[in-house]
Every structure is written in structure tokens, then in C-alpha cells.
Design a protein around this motif. Structure first.
Motif, PDB file in Angstrom:
ATOM      1  N   ASN A  12       7.699  19.141  20.114  1.00 17.02           N
ATOM      2  CA  ASN A  12       8.015  17.634  20.770  1.00 17.02           C
ATOM      3  C   ASN A  12       7.123  16.136  20.633  1.00 17.02           C
ATOM      4  N   HIS A  13       6.343  16.444  19.591  1.00 21.26           N
ATOM      5  CA  HIS A  13       5.011  15.421  19.542  1.00 21.26           C
ATOM      6  C   HIS A  13       4.467  14.814  20.865  1.00 21.26           C
ATOM      7  N   LEU A  14       4.574  15.864  21.582  1.00 17.37           N
ATOM      8  CA  LEU A  14       3.676  15.430  22.759  1.00 17.37           C
ATOM      9  C   LEU A  14       1.906  15.418  22.382  1.00 17.37           C
ATOM     10  N   ASN A  36       2.140  20.543  18.684  1.00 16.95           N
ATOM     11  CA  ASN A  36       2.435  18.821  19.144  1.00 16.95           C
ATOM     12  C   ASN A  36       1.418  18.441  18.192  1.00 16.95           C
ATOM     13  N   ASN A  59      -1.888  22.205  17.408  1.00 20.37           N
ATOM     14  CA  ASN A  59      -2.525  21.225  18.201  1.00 20.37           C
ATOM     15  C   ASN A  59      -4.194  20.731  17.045  1.00 20.37           C
TER      16      ASN A  59
END
Length: 105
Positions: A12-14, A36, A59
């Protein structure tokens, strides 16, 4: 919803999360934050006593802070990038007796 047991926020590209983001999810057992753009572990000061699986693979987390998992004493599986494992303090092997770390490339 306090009854949510599995939350998948992978891919979710957090970039960041607040430390209390998941605190209302008192029955959360699995949290998937894989792939993410998370770089720090401030959000891991969360309080989810039922959490058993935490997936942080993919990540940019390079290290963990002492106290990140203090409130998550039932954590059993932590999935992280291999270089993230290097930052896991010896402290966790004493406080999280059933922790199994899956390190990926």
C-alpha cells in the motif's frame, strides 16, 4: 472494529504509521505490513496483546528499538528482511519466548 483478527495492508506504499494506529484492534492476531515503504519502527510501540504474526517483509527497516514489542508479549512470528534481523536486540529473545523470526532476502 475491535473484532478484526487479520489485517493485511501489504503493498500500500505506506511510509509511516502512528504508534496508536492499531490500538483499538484489541483482537488483532495477524498484521501484514509487507512490501510498503516503512523505514522506522516507532509504530511498533503499539499495544496489541493478541498479536501473534507481524509481517514487515519488503520494507526498509534496518533496526528495531528496545521496547518495540514490550506490549505484544504473544508475538510468535516476525517476518522481516534479512538486514532488519541484525537490528533485533538480544533483549527480545528473553521477553518473547516463542518468537520465530523469518528472515528473507
Amino acid at each position: 472494529n475491535g473484532n478484526l483478527r487479520i489485517l493485511d495492508l501489504g503493498h500500500n506504499h505506506l511510509r509511516s504509521l502512528y504508534s496508536d494506529t492499531f490500538n483499538s484492534l484489541i483482537n488483532l492476531q495477524q498484521l501484514h505490513l509487507d512490501h510498503n515503504q516503512l523505514e522506522n519502527t516507532r509504530f511498533l510501540f503499539m499495544s496489541n496483546p493478541q498479536l501473534k504474526v507481524l509481517n514487515l517483509d519488503g520494507n526498509e527497516i534496518a533496526y528495531f528499538h528496545i521496547g518495540n514489542f514490550e506490549r505484544n508479549v504473544n508475538l510468535e512470528v516476525l517476518k522481516v528482511n534479512r538486514y532488519g534481523c541484525q537490528g533485533l536486540p538480544y533483549y527480545y529473545s528473553k521477553t518473547l519466548h516463542f518468537l520465530f523470526i523469518l528472515a528473507t532476502n
